[in-house]
Write an enzyme that holds these catalytic residues in place. Structure first.
Site, short mmCIF file in Angstrom:
data_model
loop_
_atom_site.label_atom_id
_atom_site.label_comp_id
_atom_site.label_asym_id
_atom_site.label_seq_id
_atom_site.Cartn_x
_atom_site.Cartn_y
_atom_site.Cartn_z
N ASP A 223 -1.59 -9.78 -6.70
CA ASP A 223 -2.17 -11.02 -6.17
C ASP A 223 -3.24 -11.55 -7.13
OD1 ASP A 223 -4.88 -10.00 -5.54
OD2 ASP A 223 -3.93 -8.84 -3.95
N ARG B 193 6.45 -13.21 -1.12
CA ARG B 193 5.08 -12.73 -1.38
C ARG B 193 4.27 -13.79 -2.13
NH1 ARG B 193 5.11 -7.20 -4.13
NH2 ARG B 193 2.91 -7.31 -3.58
N CYS C 240 13.53 -21.66 -17.93
CA CYS C 240 12.29 -21.22 -18.57
C CYS C 240 11.65 -22.42 -19.28
CB CYS C 240 12.60 -20.12 -19.58
SG CYS C 240 11.21 -19.72 -20.66
N HIS D 61 -0.01 -4.07 -13.36
CA HIS D 61 1.33 -4.14 -12.76
C HIS D 61 1.86 -5.58 -12.71
CE1 HIS D 61 0.83 0.00 -10.55
NE2 HIS D 61 0.97 0.11 -11.86
N1 APR Z 1 -10.50 -0.70 2.40
C1 APR Z 1 -10.35 0.30 1.48
N2 APR Z 1 -9.19 0.97 1.30
C2 APR Z 1 -8.14 0.64 2.08
C3 APR Z 1 -8.21 -0.40 3.05
C4 APR Z 1 -9.46 -1.08 3.19
N3 APR Z 1 -9.63 -2.05 4.08
N4 APR Z 1 -7.00 -0.50 3.65
C5 APR Z 1 -6.21 0.43 3.09
N5 APR Z 1 -6.89 1.12 2.15
C6 APR Z 1 -6.41 2.22 1.27
C7 APR Z 1 -5.39 3.12 1.92
O1 APR Z 1 -6.05 4.17 2.63
C8 APR Z 1 -4.62 3.64 0.69
O2 APR Z 1 -5.26 4.80 0.16
O3 APR Z 1 -5.76 1.61 0.19
C9 APR Z 1 -4.75 2.49 -0.31
C10 APR Z 1 -3.48 1.69 -0.51
O4 APR Z 1 -2.50 2.52 -1.06
P1 APR Z 1 -1.06 1.98 -1.47
O5 APR Z 1 -0.47 1.20 -0.36
O6 APR Z 1 -0.28 3.14 -1.98
O7 APR Z 1 -1.36 0.91 -2.64
P2 APR Z 1 -1.65 1.19 -4.19
O8 APR Z 1 -2.40 2.47 -4.38
O9 APR Z 1 -2.27 -0.04 -4.72
O10 APR Z 1 -0.19 1.35 -4.77
C11 APR Z 1 -0.04 1.54 -6.14
O11 APR Z 1 2.32 1.39 -5.95
O12 APR Z 1 4.23 0.44 -5.08
C12 APR Z 1 3.38 0.47 -6.17
O13 APR Z 1 3.20 -1.22 -7.78
C13 APR Z 1 2.79 -0.87 -6.47
O14 APR Z 1 0.62 -1.36 -7.44
C14 APR Z 1 1.30 -0.63 -6.43
C15 APR Z 1 1.21 0.87 -6.64
#
Ligand code: APR
Length: 233
Positions: A91, A56, A133, A106
């Site tokens: 990121d 990643r 380190c 995170h």
């Molecule tokens: N524009 C807006 N929203 C979007 C887009 C886009 N182009 N593409 C996807 N999404 C939305 C999806 O519909 C979903 O609701 O972004 C969301 C992504 O959800 P997750 O994959 O669950 O990511 P996130 O909410 O950041 O996860 C939270 O979970 O695994 C852990 O530590 C990890 O920080 C992460 C945390």
């Protein structure tokens, strides 16, 4: 003066080419969370965990901030410290777009965490070869990302900003991981207006005051321009 807290998740970086976690093509589709994102996984199979995060980290230079990241940086340019961006993303696209008042709750792919001395050096290379380190010389570096079951960073600072903000905006997060998933409800309880900008409505415990459904690259710049217009004297 409107004080704002913006919470971002993987959805804001999706159009830059960074995979989200859940749903089709999500990062967790190809991996079991418990195999790569828990302290237990790191203890039992560190090579798999280090290789996952090395891959990643290597992918980061190949992606660029998109119009949503850039719009949030413009908003900070307009309202300064009245905006705090809290990201769940590991990121570096917010900072590359120019956001400075930023919390990586995170952690960050571009930092390592030394299990021997606690240093959190900036880190751009692989960790799988167990490099030393830079602070203490021990070969006990792990990715500085918060795994399931671990405490996110800067929770006090985030909560202090939320309870005094006038507007809380959630962008591109499924709202499935706490404590971030509870922040909209906390903001609402303290009187903030709550807004969600997401590809699909999330399963919010307390409904947002306003929901705009669609890609972040469209909705975030639109919303930011509205805010900047309101802010202009
Ligand atoms: N524009 C807006 N929203 C979007 C887009 C886009 N182009 N593409 C996807 N999404 C939305 C999806 O519909 C979903 O609701 O972004 C969301 C992504 O959800 P997750 O994959 O669950 O990511 P996130 O909410 O950041 O996860 C939270 O979970 O695994 C852990 O530590 C990890 O920080 C992460 C945390």
């Amino acid at each position: 003066m409107t004080r704002m807290v913006v919470l971002t998740g993987a959805g804001i970086s999706a159009e830059s080419g960074v995979p989200t976690f859940r749903g089709a093509d999500g990062l967790w589709e190809g991996h079991r969370v418990e195999d790569v994102a828990t302290p237990e996984a790191f203890e039992t199979d560190p090579d798999t965990v280090l290789a996952f995060y090395d891959a990643r980290r290597r992918a980061l230079p190949l992606v660029e901030p998109n119009s949503a990241h850039r719009a949030l940086a413009r908003l900070e340019g307009a309202i300064g410290d009245d905006l705090l961006v809290v990201t769940q993303n590991v990121d570096d696209l917010h900072e590359r777009a120019g956001t400075g008042n930023l919390v990586h709750m995170h952690g960050e792919l571009l930092r390592a965490l030394c299990l021997a001395c606690g240093a959190r050096p900036v880190w751009h290379d692989d960790l799988i070869d167990r490099p030393p380190c830079p602070a203490c010389g021990e070969r006990m570096l792990r990715p500085d990302v918060v795994w399931f079951g671990e405490m996110p960073y800067e929770l006090d600072r985030i909560e202090q900003a939320i309870v005094v903000c006038d507007m809380f905006v959630s962008i591109g997060t499924s709202g499935s991981v706490y404590p971030a998933a509870g922040y909209a409800a906390l903001a609402a309880a303290f009187g903030a207006r709550t807004v969600e900008l997401n590809l699909e409505p999330s399963d919010a415990v307390v409904p947002f005051d306003e929901v705009r459904v669609g890609p972040a690259s469209r909705h975030v710049p639109e919303w930011v321009e509205e805010r900047i217009a309101i802010h202009r004297p």
